[in-house]
Design an enzyme around this catalytic site. Structure first.
Site, mmCIF file in Angstrom:
data_model
loop_
_atom_site.group_PDB
_atom_site.id
_atom_site.type_symbol
_atom_site.label_atom_id
_atom_site.label_comp_id
_atom_site.label_asym_id
_atom_site.label_seq_id
_atom_site.Cartn_x
_atom_site.Cartn_y
_atom_site.Cartn_z
ATOM 1 N N LEU A 128 1.090 -1.233 -0.002
ATOM 2 C CA LEU A 128 -0.067 -0.042 0.237
ATOM 3 C C LEU A 128 0.924 1.273 -0.079
ATOM 4 O O LEU A 128 2.210 1.162 0.769
ATOM 5 C CB LEU A 128 -0.922 0.167 1.174
ATOM 6 C CG LEU A 128 -2.012 -0.875 1.346
ATOM 7 C CD1 LEU A 128 -2.951 -0.693 2.496
ATOM 8 C CD2 LEU A 128 -2.821 -0.958 0.290
ATOM 9 N N ASP A 129 0.498 2.058 -0.851
ATOM 10 C CA ASP A 129 1.384 3.454 -0.507
ATOM 11 C C ASP A 129 1.455 3.980 0.689
ATOM 12 O O ASP A 129 0.530 3.767 1.658
ATOM 13 C CB ASP A 129 0.521 4.470 -1.587
ATOM 14 C CG ASP A 129 0.445 4.096 -2.948
ATOM 15 O OD1 ASP A 129 1.348 3.252 -3.318
ATOM 16 O OD2 ASP A 129 -0.198 4.529 -3.825
ATOM 17 N N LYS A 130 2.248 4.896 1.155
ATOM 18 C CA LYS A 130 2.662 5.425 2.209
ATOM 19 C C LYS A 130 1.497 6.082 2.679
ATOM 20 O O LYS A 130 1.021 6.158 3.958
ATOM 21 C CB LYS A 130 3.756 6.465 2.063
ATOM 22 C CG LYS A 130 4.164 7.209 3.598
ATOM 23 C CD LYS A 130 5.459 7.959 3.156
ATOM 24 C CE LYS A 130 5.908 8.929 4.339
ATOM 25 N NZ LYS A 130 7.034 9.524 4.150
ATOM 26 N N LYS A 143 -4.519 5.007 -8.210
ATOM 27 C CA LYS A 143 -4.372 6.401 -8.419
ATOM 28 C C LYS A 143 -3.950 6.903 -9.963
ATOM 29 O O LYS A 143 -4.708 7.746 -10.564
ATOM 30 C CB LYS A 143 -3.166 7.051 -7.592
ATOM 31 C CG LYS A 143 -3.487 6.977 -6.161
ATOM 32 C CD LYS A 143 -2.182 7.590 -5.283
ATOM 33 C CE LYS A 143 -2.314 7.435 -3.876
ATOM 34 N NZ LYS A 143 -1.093 7.175 -3.094
#
Ligand code: URA
Length: 236
Positions: A102-104, A191
Site C-alpha cells: 500500500l502506498d505511504k 491513483k
C-alpha cells in the site's frame, strides 16, 4: 528438527551462540538437560525450556493490520516507519513481511505473514485475487468511468489495466465516493487509473484481500492475528 535450529529460529542467537547455551546447561528438553546441539526435537510436541522460559513454537503467523497514513509497507526503510515497526517485539523473530503493498498515504488492510506460499497465492496476477478499496475522488465519477475501468484503461507508462469494477457510492459537489475492485497490484495502480480518466484520488483505503476483510474494530495502527476460519477461507 535439530535443537540448535529450533533455538536459532526462536531468536536465541546464531547457531554458535545457541551451542554455547546448550553446552552450559541452560536448555532442557522434556525435563532433561540437553547436552547435544543435534538432539532431535519435535517443535510442537517436545517441551523445550531455555533459562526457565518455555518455548512456544509457531511456524507461520498471519496478522491483519489497519495501516495508518505515513507508514510504509516494507520491513526496513532508511527514513520512514514500517508496518513491521507497529508490531509487538514478540513478533520480530518470525520475520513477517507485508503481502503486497500500500502506498505511504493509503490506509487499511495489510496482511503480514512469513508464509511465502500464501503471499504468492494472494499477489500473483495469475491467481486473480480481488483487492477491494474505498476511495474519495476529486471529480464527478459517472458510468463513463465504470465502463472505462471495466474495459481497461491505459496508464501513463502505456500499460493496459485488466478489467476492474467500480461502484459509485455517492457523488456530491466536485467529489465522489467509490469502491473499486482490482485483481492486479501495479505501482500506484488505483491513483494512476483515476489519473487516466482525469480524476484524482484524495483518499484511499483497502478493505479486502480475497476473502479477508479488514476488521473495522481495529483502529488505525492496530492489528490482530487472523482467526482460524479467516485463514482457512483465505487458503481455499
Ligand atoms: N493503488 C494505489 O494507487 N495505491 C495503493 O496504495 C494501492 C492501490
Amino acid at each position: 528438527m535439530r535443537l540448535d535450529k529450533l533455538l536459532a529460529n526462536e531468536g536465541f542467537g546464531s547457531r554458535k551462540e545457541v551451542k554455547k547455551l546448550i553446552k552450559n546447561g541452560s536448555v532442557e528438553v522434556n525435563g532433561e538437560k540437553a547436552k547435544d546441539v543435534s538432539t532431535h526435537v519435535d517443535p510442537y510436541e517436545s517441551e523445550v525450556i531455555v533459562n526457565g522460559e518455555l518455548i512456544d513454537y509457531r511456524e507461520f503467523i498471519y496478522i491483519m493490520l489497519n495501516k495508518p497514513k505515513g507508514i510504509v509497507s516494507a520491513t526496513h526503510d532508511a527514513k520512514d516507519r514500517c508496518v513491521t515497526d507497529l508490531l509487538d517485539p514478540y513478533y520480530h523473530k518470525f520475520h513477517l513481511f507485508p503481502v503486497g503493498r500500500l502506498d505511504k498515504d493509503t490506509e487499511g488492510l495489510i496482511l503480514l505473514t512469513n508464509d511465502g506460499e500464501l503471499a504468492h497465492q494472494l499477489t500473483s496476477p495469475k491467481k486473480k485475487v480481488d483487492k477491494v478499496y474505498e476511495a474519495t475522488i476529486k471529480g464527478r465519477v459517472s458510468d463513463h468511468e465504470v465502463q472505462a475501468f471495466e474495459n481497461g484503461v491505459t496508464l501513463d507508462d502505456g500499460y493496459e489495466t485488466k478489467p476492474a469494477s467500480l461502484y459509485i457510492e455517492k457523488v456530491a459537489g466536485d467529489f465522489s465516493w467509490v469502491q473499486i475492485t482490482i485483481q492486479e497490484g501495479k505501482f500506484h495502480q488505483i491513483k494512476r487509473m483515476f489519473k487516466a480518466v482525469n480524476k484524482e484520488v484524495r483518499y484511499l483505503k483497502r478493505l479486502k484481500i480475497g476473502t479477508l476483510e479488514l476488521d473495522e474494530a481495529l483502529e488505525l495502527g492496530e492489528y490482530r492475528e487472523l482467526l482460524d476460519e479467516e485463514l482457512a477461507l483465505l487458503k481455499e
